[in-house]
Design a protein around this motif. Sequence first.
Motif, short mmCIF file in Angstrom:
data_model
loop_
_atom_site.label_atom_id
_atom_site.label_comp_id
_atom_site.label_asym_id
_atom_site.label_seq_id
_atom_site.Cartn_x
_atom_site.Cartn_y
_atom_site.Cartn_z
N LEU A 53 0.83 -1.20 0.14
CA LEU A 53 -0.21 -0.10 0.12
C LEU A 53 0.90 1.30 0.04
O LEU A 53 1.55 1.31 0.89
N VAL A 54 0.55 2.02 -0.80
CA VAL A 54 1.32 3.56 -0.89
C VAL A 54 0.33 4.49 -0.85
O VAL A 54 -0.38 4.72 -1.90
N GLU A 55 0.38 5.40 0.04
CA GLU A 55 -0.32 6.67 0.24
C GLU A 55 0.30 7.90 -0.63
O GLU A 55 1.47 7.88 -0.57
N ALA A 84 -11.25 -5.09 2.22
CA ALA A 84 -11.89 -3.93 2.71
C ALA A 84 -10.87 -3.05 2.99
O ALA A 84 -9.51 -3.60 3.40
N MET A 85 -11.01 -1.57 3.05
CA MET A 85 -9.92 -0.70 3.11
C MET A 85 -10.14 0.24 4.16
O MET A 85 -11.22 0.36 4.42
N GLY A 86 -9.36 0.51 4.68
CA GLY A 86 -9.45 1.56 5.81
C GLY A 86 -8.51 2.69 5.96
O GLY A 86 -7.36 2.48 5.50
N TYR A 126 -1.55 9.96 8.30
CA TYR A 126 -2.51 9.31 7.71
C TYR A 126 -2.20 8.01 6.98
O TYR A 126 -1.23 7.85 6.25
N TYR A 127 -2.59 6.91 7.52
CA TYR A 127 -2.50 5.63 7.07
C TYR A 127 -3.51 4.65 6.26
O TYR A 127 -4.63 4.67 6.80
N CYS A 128 -3.27 4.05 5.52
CA CYS A 128 -4.27 3.37 4.65
C CYS A 128 -3.64 1.76 5.16
O CYS A 128 -2.73 1.36 5.19
N ALA A 129 -4.95 1.08 5.20
CA ALA A 129 -4.85 -0.56 5.54
C ALA A 129 -5.78 -1.13 4.70
O ALA A 129 -6.85 -0.74 4.46
N ALA A 130 -5.50 -2.55 4.82
CA ALA A 130 -6.38 -3.47 4.00
C ALA A 130 -6.44 -4.79 4.96
O ALA A 130 -5.52 -5.22 5.74
N ARG A 131 -7.73 -5.12 4.88
CA ARG A 131 -8.37 -6.32 5.59
C ARG A 131 -9.13 -7.12 4.52
O ARG A 131 -10.00 -6.78 3.85
N TRP A 145 -0.51 -2.38 5.92
CA TRP A 145 -0.52 -0.99 5.97
C TRP A 145 0.43 -0.29 5.18
O TRP A 145 1.62 -0.88 4.81
N GLY A 146 0.28 0.94 4.72
CA GLY A 146 1.09 1.62 4.05
C GLY A 146 2.06 2.24 4.96
O GLY A 146 1.81 2.19 6.30
N GLN A 147 3.07 3.02 4.47
CA GLN A 147 4.01 3.91 5.20
C GLN A 147 3.42 5.33 5.76
O GLN A 147 4.16 5.93 6.61
N GLY A 148 2.56 5.80 5.30
CA GLY A 148 1.65 6.71 5.96
C GLY A 148 2.02 8.14 5.00
O GLY A 148 3.10 8.17 4.35
N THR A 149 1.15 9.05 5.17
CA THR A 149 1.38 10.42 4.41
C THR A 149 0.93 11.47 5.44
O THR A 149 0.08 11.42 6.11
#
Length: 123
Positions: A4-6, A33-35, A94-99, A113-117
């Motif tokens: 994941l890349v934000e 699902a994404m969060g 802010y982090y993106c996450a996948a479930r 999880w992404g690395q955040g932005t």
Amino acid sequence: QVQLVESGGGLVQAGGSLRLSCLASGRTFNNYAMGWFRQAPGKEREFVATISLNGGSTTYGDSVKGRFTISRDNAKNTVYLQMISLKPEDTAVYYCAARLYTIGVLTNHYAYWGQGTQVTVSP
């Protein structure tokens, strides 16, 4: 594995808007699902929003309801977070996450999880 890349973070004045993007790769995006979560300095990671596999169901944290909108484009393997009426208290990474399959509101619901932005809102 899901990568994941934000992107889309930055500095904005209070009352302004930003749109964050999260590009996923590695597995079938439609199965996840994404969060979005956020973490301010010295605070725990906080739930922001989540969206179901086809985008038909969304849930928001109380602090962002009515101001933030989560959406996804499965053809582009991307999830978005549109933020309006930003406040200084929205400042965070802010982090993106996948479930897999189902939405969730807790950090331990998500395996990827992404690395955040960074989002910074000035007064």
